[in-house]
Design a protein around this motif. Structure first.
Motif, PDB file in Angstrom:
ATOM      1  N   UNK A 150      13.107  -8.108 -85.122  1.00 32.23           N
ATOM      2  CA  UNK A 150      12.678  -6.866 -85.455  1.00 32.23           C
ATOM      3  C   UNK A 150      13.602  -6.362 -86.840  1.00 32.23           C
ATOM      4  N   UNK A 151      14.839  -6.948 -86.627  1.00 33.74           N
ATOM      5  CA  UNK A 151      15.784  -6.491 -87.831  1.00 33.74           C
ATOM      6  C   UNK A 151      16.543  -7.543 -87.966  1.00 33.74           C
ATOM      7  N   UNK A 152      17.163  -7.512 -89.229  1.00 32.21           N
ATOM      8  CA  UNK A 152      17.961  -8.491 -90.096  1.00 32.21           C
ATOM      9  C   UNK A 152      19.408  -8.351 -89.478  1.00 32.21           C
ATOM     10  N   UNK A 153      19.810  -7.241 -89.143  1.00 28.20           N
ATOM     11  CA  UNK A 153      21.187  -6.930 -88.665  1.00 28.20           C
ATOM     12  C   UNK A 153      21.279  -6.520 -87.252  1.00 28.20           C
ATOM     13  N   UNK A 154      20.171  -6.315 -86.304  1.00 25.09           N
ATOM     14  CA  UNK A 154      20.330  -5.487 -85.042  1.00 25.09           C
ATOM     15  C   UNK A 154      19.456  -6.499 -84.294  1.00 25.09           C
ATOM     16  N   UNK A 155      19.827  -6.384 -82.951  1.00 31.40           N
ATOM     17  CA  UNK A 155      19.052  -6.765 -81.908  1.00 31.40           C
ATOM     18  C   UNK A 155      18.440  -5.784 -80.944  1.00 31.40           C
ATOM     19  N   UNK A 156      17.252  -5.723 -80.436  1.00 34.70           N
ATOM     20  CA  UNK A 156      16.811  -4.728 -79.711  1.00 34.70           C
ATOM     21  C   UNK A 156      16.455  -5.602 -78.235  1.00 34.70           C
ATOM     22  N   UNK A 157      16.375  -4.531 -77.211  1.00 34.29           N
ATOM     23  CA  UNK A 157      16.423  -4.966 -75.774  1.00 34.29           C
ATOM     24  C   UNK A 157      15.165  -3.917 -75.230  1.00 34.29           C
ATOM     25  N   UNK A 158      14.042  -4.937 -74.770  1.00 32.59           N
ATOM     26  CA  UNK A 158      12.898  -4.349 -73.961  1.00 32.59           C
ATOM     27  C   UNK A 158      13.054  -4.709 -72.456  1.00 32.59           C
ATOM     28  N   UNK A 159      13.129  -3.527 -71.646  1.00 32.79           N
ATOM     29  CA  UNK A 159      13.561  -3.532 -70.352  1.00 32.79           C
ATOM     30  C   UNK A 159      12.207  -3.641 -69.429  1.00 32.79           C
ATOM     31  N   UNK A 160      10.781  -3.707 -69.903  1.00 32.26           N
ATOM     32  CA  UNK A 160       9.961  -3.934 -69.142  1.00 32.26           C
ATOM     33  C   UNK A 160       9.907  -4.798 -68.164  1.00 32.26           C
ATOM     34  N   UNK A 161      10.417  -6.110 -68.280  1.00 35.24           N
ATOM     35  CA  UNK A 161      10.514  -7.051 -67.584  1.00 35.24           C
ATOM     36  C   UNK A 161      11.554  -7.115 -66.559  1.00 35.24           C
ATOM     37  N   UNK A 162      12.712  -6.207 -66.818  1.00 31.44           N
ATOM     38  CA  UNK A 162      13.827  -6.193 -65.979  1.00 31.44           C
ATOM     39  C   UNK A 162      13.426  -5.558 -64.602  1.00 31.44           C
ATOM     40  N   UNK A 163      13.783  -6.327 -63.451  1.00 29.45           N
ATOM     41  CA  UNK A 163      13.539  -5.808 -62.130  1.00 29.45           C
ATOM     42  C   UNK A 163      12.285  -6.490 -61.389  1.00 29.45           C
ATOM     43  N   UNK A 164      11.634  -7.169 -62.476  1.00 34.75           N
ATOM     44  CA  UNK A 164      10.032  -7.758 -62.073  1.00 34.75           C
ATOM     45  C   UNK A 164      10.550  -8.840 -60.866  1.00 34.75           C
ATOM     46  N   UNK A 165       9.683  -8.883 -59.820  1.00 30.74           N
ATOM     47  CA  UNK A 165       9.998  -9.758 -58.754  1.00 30.74           C
ATOM     48  C   UNK A 165       9.766 -11.089 -59.356  1.00 30.74           C
ATOM     49  N   UNK A 166      10.806 -12.270 -58.881  1.00 30.37           N
ATOM     50  CA  UNK A 166      10.685 -13.466 -59.146  1.00 30.37           C
ATOM     51  C   UNK A 166      10.639 -14.285 -57.901  1.00 30.37           C
ATOM     52  N   UNK A 167       9.888 -15.610 -57.855  1.00 33.24           N
ATOM     53  CA  UNK A 167      10.242 -16.485 -56.728  1.00 33.24           C
ATOM     54  C   UNK A 167      10.787 -17.516 -57.454  1.00 33.24           C
ATOM     55  N   UNK A 168      12.033 -18.018 -57.239  1.00 29.29           N
ATOM     56  CA  UNK A 168      12.593 -19.069 -57.586  1.00 29.29           C
ATOM     57  C   UNK A 168      12.277 -20.321 -56.512  1.00 29.29           C
ATOM     58  N   UNK A 169      11.658 -21.107 -57.164  1.00 28.23           N
ATOM     59  CA  UNK A 169      11.220 -22.450 -56.188  1.00 28.23           C
ATOM     60  C   UNK A 169      11.881 -23.745 -56.405  1.00 28.23           C
ATOM     61  N   UNK A 170      12.695 -24.326 -55.755  1.00 23.05           N
ATOM     62  CA  UNK A 170      13.724 -25.296 -56.133  1.00 23.05           C
ATOM     63  C   UNK A 170      13.161 -26.599 -55.569  1.00 23.05           C
ATOM     64  N   UNK A 171      12.846 -27.467 -56.319  1.00 20.30           N
ATOM     65  CA  UNK A 171      12.317 -28.749 -55.619  1.00 20.30           C
ATOM     66  C   UNK A 171      13.809 -29.857 -55.597  1.00 20.30           C
TER      67      UNK A 171
END
Length: 495
Positions: A150-171
């Motif tokens: 989004x910028x040449x000098x800065x990074x931005x953070x989008x927290x829409x996905x933060x806290x979304x439930x995940x299932x980690x399935x380990x084979x």
């Protein structure tokens, strides 16, 4: 691990054969309206930071509250993987710096996961089936997303996905080739989609895999593994495994050693790149989350979820073979997508008339699928209805139209009369097959009379019959009954 007809998957190196060993950690986003520990929306998309609660932003004093539907979805997934459901589990804090994880730690499960060992039956090919063990399935929260473009000098953070439930399935490390790994992730995604616990949309990031790859000489102990992070397509999973296996073989054959590390796969360059040294459990300083009580389920709760599970792919495949008489290959293709399987059954069962399931399958898997692929859709997503396919099959079975006319009719349904009734179209456009033997015989006689040189050739070379059939069909606009044409020509040509 059991196998059926498992061929050797050894890789030829400069100094001999090598075996690749593959395990996978799949992160599957839970289908739920809300996040794992907050009431914020878990849906994909939305303006940046528009699906963020105070809990997700880790504001002081905010406490997590478990989402019961996420727990139920994880239990359903475990049951679908024939896995042990642990009636008591607890959540832990996994501590590591992540710029888009506001808490400074991830709430996950470590020593006491919700789901224990299970197994997935995977058809690698029509003649090869393997069993891939599941080590565990646990619930954890997703991180947000850092935006660097989004910028040449800065990074931005989008927290829409933060806290979304995940299932980690380990084979377990039960896979021995890129093809096996691709077949495994395909089957796993199909199971989760049938269950309705994960939508499996890899392009949206709701299903992604960390792939563990090591190589060894046949019969030797396991080698040092490298983890390829966040691979988000089945094709890339296969490419990443082949690339990493070749890299490791090259290092070992040159006298080097493999460092246990996390790597990234670059599909544009066709290479894996070192990302960081691989952390061990102690590096994360796991400890039980003090804000969450242990999760305790009773067996009646689990039994109720099990009783409400849908028919899963393996059971549906077995039923298609037993009830509909389909070959195993056809059944496998149809059940790979639940909506396609439902479409097939709707076409077979449409109306009061029964019809040949194999004929229905042939059309769905053949011409209809070809059209769907050409427009980038699945069969059920097209405008073609199961009732139209059923009517088309019925018209062929009744001898009203030939297979050739049926293909022309399908083109009409696709391009001209999208909601049309096949029987009405045949009647209105005069597409009925010519079955009158006298009319067909006249057409046959005309072709024979006009081509005496070909007749002489046909007597010496019976394969010429096909040319005559084609000419007769052409002269009748493709409406002559092909079997009647064949029979008459054989008799008149003496073949």
């Amino acid at each position: 691990m059991t196998t059926q007809g498992r061929p050797s998957k050894l890789i030829k190196g400069a100094t001999g054969d090598w075996e690749v060993v593959i395990g996978m950690e799949v992160h599957a986003q839970v289908v739920s309206k809300a996040k794992l520990f907050s009431g914020a929306a878990a849906e994909f998309g939305g303006a940046p930071n528009s699906h963020v609660s105070l809990v997700d932003a880790a504001m002081p004093g905010m406490l997590p509250v478990i989402n019961e539907e996420c727990v139920a979805q994880a239990v359903r997934s475990g049951l679908g993987l024939k896995a042990k459901i642990n009636l008591r589990s607890h959540f832990d804090r996994k501590n590591y710096f992540y710029p888009d994880l506001p808490q400074g730690y991830q709430i996950s499960q470590y020593k006491n996961p919700l789901v224990g060992e299970g197994t997935v039956s995977v058809d690698v090919s029509p003649s090869e089936r393997i069993e891939v063990g599941i080590e565990r399935l646990h619930l954890e929260q997703d991180a947000g997303k850092s935006l660097h473009d989004q910028s040449a000098t800065e990074s931005f953070v989008d927290l829409n996905r933060a806290g979304v439930g995940l299932m980690e399935i380990v084979s377990k490390p039960d896979m021995r080739s890129a093809e096996e790994a691709k077949a495994y992730i395909t089957k796993l995604r199909t199971i989760l989609r049938y269950l309705g616990t994960c939508d499996g949309n890899m392009e949206q990031g709701s299903l992604r895999a960390d792939v563990n790859v090591s190589v060894r000489r046949p019969g030797e102990p396991l080698g040092t593994r490298c983890e390829i992070k966040n691979v988000n397509s089945i094709r890339f999973i296969g490419q990443a495994i082949e690339t990493e296996a070749r890299r490791q073989i090259g290092v070992l054959e040159d006298g080097g050693v493999i460092d246990q590390e996390t790597r990234l796969f670059d599909p544009n360059r066709g290479e894996t790149r070192s990302m960081r040294s691989k952390e061990e459990a102690h590096d994360y300083r796991y400890f039980p989350d003090p804000d969450l009580l242990p999760l305790e389920l009773d067996q009646a709760y689990v039994d109720a979820l099990a009783a409400a599970l849908p028919e899963l792919p393996d059971a549906k495949k077995a039923r298609f073979i037993a009830t509909h008489g389909l070959p195993a290959y056809d059944a496998s293709v149809l059940v790979a997508d639940k909506e396609t399987a439902d479409y097939f059954e709707a076409a077979v069962a449409h109306g009061a008339r029964s019809r040949d399931p194999k004929a229905v399958a042939n059309w769905i898997m053949g011409d209809v699928a070809a059209y769907a692929n050409s427009v980038g859709l699945s069969v059920p997503q097209t405008h073609l209805k199961p009732a139209q396919i059923a009517a088309l099959v019925d018209l062929i079975a009744a001898g009203t139209i030939s297979g050739k006319i049926a293909k022309d009719l399908l083109v009409i349904l696709i391009e001209e009369d999208k909601d049309g009734d096949p029987a009405a179209i045949v009647e209105a456009r005069g597409l009925k097959q010519v079955t009158d033997r006298g009319a067909i015989e006249a057409a046959v006689d005309a072709i024979i009379a006009a081509n005496p040189d070909k007749v002489a050739q046909a007597k010496a070379k019976p394969s010429m019959l096909g040319w005559f059939v084609g000419q007769v069909m052409k002269s009748t606009g493709g409406k002559a009954n092909p079997q009647a044409v064949n029979d008459l020509l054989k008799g008149k040509l003496g073949i």
